[in-house]
Write an enzyme that holds these catalytic residues in place. Structure first.
Site, short mmCIF file in Angstrom:
data_model
loop_
_atom_site.label_atom_id
_atom_site.label_comp_id
_atom_site.label_asym_id
_atom_site.label_seq_id
_atom_site.Cartn_x
_atom_site.Cartn_y
_atom_site.Cartn_z
N GLU A 119 22.46 49.25 25.09
CA GLU A 119 21.25 48.54 25.46
C GLU A 119 20.99 47.40 24.47
O GLU A 119 19.90 47.31 23.91
CB GLU A 119 20.05 49.50 25.55
CG GLU A 119 20.01 50.59 24.48
CD GLU A 119 19.18 50.24 23.27
OE1 GLU A 119 19.11 49.06 22.90
OE2 GLU A 119 18.59 51.18 22.68
N HIS A 124 24.42 51.82 18.18
CA HIS A 124 23.91 50.57 17.65
C HIS A 124 24.77 50.22 16.45
O HIS A 124 25.28 51.10 15.75
CB HIS A 124 22.45 50.71 17.19
CG HIS A 124 21.52 51.23 18.24
ND1 HIS A 124 21.18 50.50 19.36
CD2 HIS A 124 20.84 52.40 18.34
CE1 HIS A 124 20.34 51.20 20.10
NE2 HIS A 124 20.12 52.36 19.50
#
Length: 236
Positions: free
Chosen positions: A190, A152
């Site tokens: 994701e 991330h």
């Protein structure tokens, strides 16, 4: 001592010593927080400290570096970035310093994640979390391999936004994660399915969008980058 001098070298011997296995509780697919399943995975290496990556991107002529986050020294910067509306829209962590300090300490003691501060031309610009997918929440949503990794990221310094800067750090981060462990053949992601800017950048690396799926808290795009595609396509 320069950044390059202080980088922690990759060690085949240390990798082999970490091939034991352990079991971690991972959130179950589609279930609410607190519902977990036991997942067996390789014991992860001890987390590095200090600088871990440092190179000049020859395509965009920018120096990209990463260091392991220090929860005390980097807290003020992390807090400022998380409370920027451009960041909080996606991270949803516009919290107090005390709350974010606990978050960073929790991450520090979580073997499956590694927090990093990114530097462009020796200026701090962003925060990144690398993670092992097998025991991460993402591991429940696809057929994860033992050494798949994901990340991330956020750009907290607005002066470091833009195509060249963004592609520089994405390439550098992917190169670091592939170089960090020889058994990592895929990097997964994701991101929110509506984060169109990041998805466009990711496709240039070249990540492939495999599908879309629903976490309990967001609609996500499942992204995949293979080692071969990365090193055959990307100019470092």
């Amino acid at each position: 001592m320069s950044i390059t001098d202080s980088l922690q070298p990759y060690s085949e011997e240390s990798e082999q010593l970490n091939q034991s296995y352990t079991t971690t509780l991972r959130p179950k697919k589609y279930l609410q927080p607190g519902h977990s399943a036991a997942v067996r995975h390789p014991t992860r290496p001890i987390k590095p400290e200090g600088w871990v990556y440092d190179r000049v991107d020859t395509e965009f002529d920018r120096k990209i570096s990463f260091k392991a986050i220090d929860p005390e020294q980097d807290l003020a910067t992390f807090h400022r970035w998380q409370n920027d509306p451009l960041v909080s829209r996606f991270w949803e962590m516009a919290e107090s310093e005390d709350t974010l300090a606990k978050y960073l300490l929790d991450q520090l003691h979580d073997p499956h994640t590694l927090g990093l501060i990114g530097y462009l031309n020796d200026q701090p610009f962003g925060y990144f979390e690398a993670y092992w997918c097998k025991e991460d929440r993402l591991g429940a949503y696809y057929d994860s391999d033992e050494f798949d990794r994901g990340w991330h990221g956020l750009t907290g310094s607005r002066q470091h936004l833009g195509r060249k800067n963004t592609l520089t750090w994405i390439k550098g981060l992917c190169d670091y994660l592939f170089s960090d462990h020889s058994a990592t053949e895929r990097l997964m992601g994701e991101p929110r399915a509506d984060n169109l800017m990041l998805l466009r950048y990711a496709e240039q690396i070249p990540y492939q969008k495999m599908c879309e799926f629903d976490f309990p808290h967001k609609r996500s795009a499942l992204m995949q980058l293979t080692r071969n595609d990365f090193y055959e396509t990307v100019k470092l």
